[in-house]
Each structure stands twice: as structure tokens, then as C-alpha cells.
Design an enzyme around this catalytic site. Sequence first.
Site, PDB file in Angstrom:
ATOM      1  N   LYS A  78       0.860  -1.188   0.000  1.00  0.00           N
ATOM      2  CA  LYS A  78       0.000   0.000   0.000  1.00  0.00           C
ATOM      3  C   LYS A  78       0.894   1.236   0.000  1.00  0.00           C
ATOM      4  CE  LYS A  78      -3.959   2.041   2.504  1.00  0.00           C
ATOM      5  NZ  LYS A  78      -4.913   1.887   3.619  1.00  0.00           N
ATOM      6  N   SER A 157      -9.865   2.057   2.441  1.00  0.00           N
ATOM      7  CA  SER A 157      -8.952   2.751   1.563  1.00  0.00           C
ATOM      8  C   SER A 157      -7.927   1.841   0.901  1.00  0.00           C
ATOM      9  CB  SER A 157      -8.223   3.837   2.346  1.00  0.00           C
ATOM     10  OG  SER A 157      -7.391   3.254   3.348  1.00  0.00           O
ATOM     11  N   SER A 181     -10.362  -0.011   6.751  1.00  0.00           N
ATOM     12  CA  SER A 181      -9.727  -0.007   5.432  1.00  0.00           C
ATOM     13  C   SER A 181      -9.012  -1.274   5.018  1.00  0.00           C
ATOM     14  CB  SER A 181      -8.745   1.150   5.327  1.00  0.00           C
ATOM     15  OG  SER A 181      -9.444   2.314   5.016  1.00  0.00           O
TER      16      SER A 181
END
Length: 493
Positions: A78, A157, A181
Amino acid sequence: MTSLTDLTIAEALAALDKGEFTARELTGAYIAEVEAGRSLNAFTTETPEQALAMADAADAARKAGEAGPLAGIPLAIKDLFCTKGVLTTASSHILDGFTPPYESTVTSNLWRDGAVMLGTVSLDEFAMGSSNETSYYGPVENPWRAGDGKSRVPGGSSGGSATAVAARLALGATGTDTGGSIRQPASFCGLAGIKPTYGRCSRWGIIAFASSLDQAGPLARTVEDAAILLGSMAGFDPRDSTSIDRPVPDYRKALTGDIRGLKIGIPAEYRMEGTPAEIIELWDRGIQWMKDAGAQIVDISLPHTQYALATYYVVAPAEASSNLARYDGVRYGLREPGNNLIEMYENTRGAGFGHEVQRRILIGTYVLSAGYYDAYYLKAQKVRTLIAQDFEQAFGRVDAILTPTAPSAAFVPGEKSDDPISMYLNDVFTVPASLAGIPGMSVPAGLSADGLPLGLQILGRPFEEETVLRVGQMVEKAARFDARPGAWWKEAA
Ligand code: GLN
């Protein structure tokens, strides 16, 4: 032989150990998938050369009998974890050109154990969102499509992470979870994703959103793979003052396949009005699976659940407004000139932050302002304590809690973009555990009527990730979830 990219992490490790193929071959196969999957827009920066060099190092280590527990496993990172020498953006324009001179602790731990970095993957800007539509680098597509053939969001997210793993562009991925997330995108993309206890993984080198809530964790295709990844990511770090000094258990060993006698709590307050019938039915099926596996079902109450979202959307923006004050055009990334210093700040922050981030900063500074601090921020902190106490009391009676992960399957892009409240409502089942700092996991449990994945969430006592994983694997087994998205993005390429 099945294709290299069909294997799980556990299977790939076993095959690498047997010499069935090399880490270089496995990595090469994934690099090809990353290229073929570009239309999904999951990756922000691809690092194929670095990946092959890391794969070669893993092959050499294995030959020398020194292979780490993840030697040769290709992962997506990420783009919120600082990666030394590789652009790190938080999917924000304001971090343009930011190439960290250091590596986050979590990613260092993964590389220490031999994992291979395929590149960085997209997120909602600064991890604020539930759909991965607010990235400066454009929305990410969910590889799953419903019967209607329309695109779906991957959730957020950690949407790039979820898409990369679900589309088999990576064997696993790192995520972060502030209010859901990891769990919500795992649910939307048919993956296993665990947010461990606050303090279990170091936050050092992870770009901060809301520091009292942010936690790193893995997204993977199976519970076992998530357990393997978490074992490497977790651990004490003196550079993070909220990191907890406890040994990391062998999470894989916790997967005994036996939950007989465990008490599983079912919170009445999560039967929320307006939740689609198919989500409630899935939950009921999950309850039956737990009974069938010999667990005892206990009805519990978490009475402050209804205040969790409001509390979160005061606390998280407050912390975000403080954390994001550092992006001033002086020290990192973007600078938009102005006639004086103040104007330069304003121009930089105005151009560098997207609308959702600006909204959070405005809310955060408002609730922290002298006139409103007591009414909002202080009140929210008090309610947060009550929410944590609800869980403490419940865990006096039960060993784990079972709930749905999200109130819907993946939605169509744009559906909630103009209505922040409806976007925030997506976090209704995940946010309470974040406020309490307890571990939570989403496991794929079925398909919606139109063929999209749905997850169930398992919550546990602080530092009892082992129980969460063990229960999660029983859900996984009972669900026999073997559906996978068709590789339409390859045909389109
Ligand atoms: N969707 C939530 C938010 O927008 C949670 C995000 C997250 O966990 N990073 O704040």
C-alpha cells in the site's frame, strides 16, 4: 500444473522449498500479471527490477539453507508505507516526488523475511475513504463484476491492495486500517484481511492518518496466508511508542481447525435497520456454521454501537488535521508558489489536497477549536471509552464476536461520491473495533444475489489474533468460497 499465480502463499512456499520452481520464475509470472492488469489501476509504481533482484536473493538464500519465512513471495505494498528509494505518495498530489530515505518497519520486516516487492498500490488519498475513488492517480477497479457487467469499487482505503490480490497481480498485500480499510475492501474483493490489535504492528514509517487508530495488516486470499503475512509484519518496535513489547506467536499454528467450546458473541445492535436482507441472511448462515463447528452462540449487547460512527468521524478528522499540518510545501513534495509564506501554504495545500482530505481537515480543526473542543472532541473521547468498555464487558462472556463486515457488497463507482454521509455509513460495522483497538478480520463468506463477494467479520480480545484467525478459518472452510473474478481485464488489454 496449475498456473503459478493460482497458488496461495502457503502452497507457493511449499513448492519453492521443494524446488518445483524458483522465486525468479514466480516473480516473473507476477510481473507479467501486473502488466496485464494495468487497466485495473491498482499499482502506482511498479518495481519489476527490484522484484527480480529480491527474488534472486531469495533463491540464493534458499540454496544456502537460509530462506526466511516469506522467501520469494511477491507482494504489493500500500502506497502509505515508506519504501526506501521508491516514490511514496499516499495517493496524494501533495506528496509529489516524495522518495523516502528510509523504510517503514512493517515493510522492513517483510523484506527481512525474504518477501519480494512488486510495487506500490493505490489507496484513497491519505487512506480517507471506502471506495478507492479519491486517489490522485485515479480510481481503482474491483476485478469482480456483477451480473449487470458494470464496474464496482474495490472498497477502501486499501483498494489497490485488495484489487491486486483478488486479480492475482500479487500473492498478498499490506494494508492499513483506521476505521475499516483492510476489512471492508477484503469483503468487497473476496479476500481475507486482518486488522490486528492496536500496537501489534509498528506504525513507524507509515504515513499517519489518525494515529490512535491506524494499524497495519495483511490482505490475502486465504486465512492461512493472512496468518503467515501477519507473523512477519507484527512485532515490537522501539521507534513506535505505541508498539507493544510482546512476542509474536506463530499465527499459522493457531489454525487448528477446532473451535469446539468457543463462545461466539452475536451483538444485537449490529442488526441495524436498513441492512439488506442478504447481509442478515449471510450473518445467520455464519452463526449456524459456528454452531455446526461446535461453538456456543451467545447473544450479547454492545449498547454504544450507535454512537461509533459519529465518534469516529470526530476523532479521526481531529487527528488527521493535526497529522496533515506537516504538508506545508516546505518539507515534502509539492510546492505552489505565492507572494508570501502564508499564500504559499494556502496555494500548496489548496492544490495538493483533494476534496475529501480538505473536508476532514476542516472538520478536524473545527472540533479541536477552543469553542467546540469540549462539545465535540472531548465528548467523542468519552464515548470512545464507553465503546471500548462495551467490548471489554462482552469479552468477559465470549471469546470472539461474529458480525457482517460491511452493510453492502461493492457498489458502483460514483454512487456515493457526492454524499459523504452515505460513504461514511459503509464503516458502520468496522469502526467500533477500531475505536476499541481490538483485532478484527474479514473473511469471504458468500456471494450477493448479483454475484459479488460478501464478508463476515470476526472480532477478538486485544492480542488474541490467534482466536480471530482460528474462527476466521472455520468461516472460510464452512463457506467453501471458491468463486473468483473472471480475468476480463486481460481480454480487454
Ligand atoms: N472509511 C474510513 C474513513 O474514511 C476508514 C478509512 C481507513 O480505515 N483508513 O475514514
